[in-house]
Design a protein around this motif. Structure first.
Motif: not given
Ligand code: HEC
Length: 126
Positions: A18-23, A25-28, A48-55, A118-121
């Motif tokens: 259930s951990l990934p689901v919790a992550a 839900a937390g992010a959402e 989507k794809g924000v991690f590694g994206r230029t701001a 949230i970062i992992a998500f």
């Protein structure tokens, strides 16, 4: 005794499942009122794809903070996301080096384990 061990291990399994689901839900619950986790822009840009994206570079989104960026914009890595989720108003001043910099996104005060989740998500959104 055996039963207890089995119940305990089943319980442990359920927790790990259930951990990934919790992550998620937390992010959402923290971000989804303003962000989609797809390319779609809402009140805020699609994440989507924000991690590694230029701001400030998501297609079709009208940013506020981009006009305060003088040199090279930053890339959304762990450090930047963490500071942003904690207090975007403070972070935007630091990232741009401009004490007058502003952003449309208000401080979310997300930190610690919640921020990790949230970062992992966000990393998984590809
Ligand atoms: C109340 C609405 C709101 C909430 C809640 C919100 N945001 Fe935002 N977010 C925005 C807006 C609006 C922008 C655009 C900021 C600007 O243009 O100044 C933004 C921008 C961003 C950006 C910059 C993206 C880019 O393309 O450069 C990131 C990253 C971000 N938000 C992450 C998050 C995360 C993670 C959460 C959940 C913890 C979250 N936001 C919650 C409204 C929100």
């Amino acid at each position: 005794m055996k039963k207890t061990v089995m119940i305990a291990s089943v319980a442990a399994m359920l927790v790990s499942v259930s951990l990934p689901v919790a992550a998620h839900a937390g992010a959402e619950s923290r971000c989804k009122s303003c962000h989609s986790f797809t390319d779609k822009n809402k009140n805020g840009p699609g994440l989507k794809g924000v991690f590694g994206r230029t701001a400030g570079t998501h297609a079709g989104y009208k940013y506020k903070f981009t006009k305060y960026i003088k040199g090279e914009p930053w890339v959304w890595d762990e450090e930047h996301l963490r500071a942003w989720m904690l207090d975007s108003r403070k972070a935007v001043k630091k990232f741009t080096g401009n004490p007058k910099a502003k952003t449309k996104m208000g401080p979310q005060h997300v930190k610690g384990a919640k921020a990790d989740e949230i970062i992992a998500f966000l990393k998984g959104l590809k």
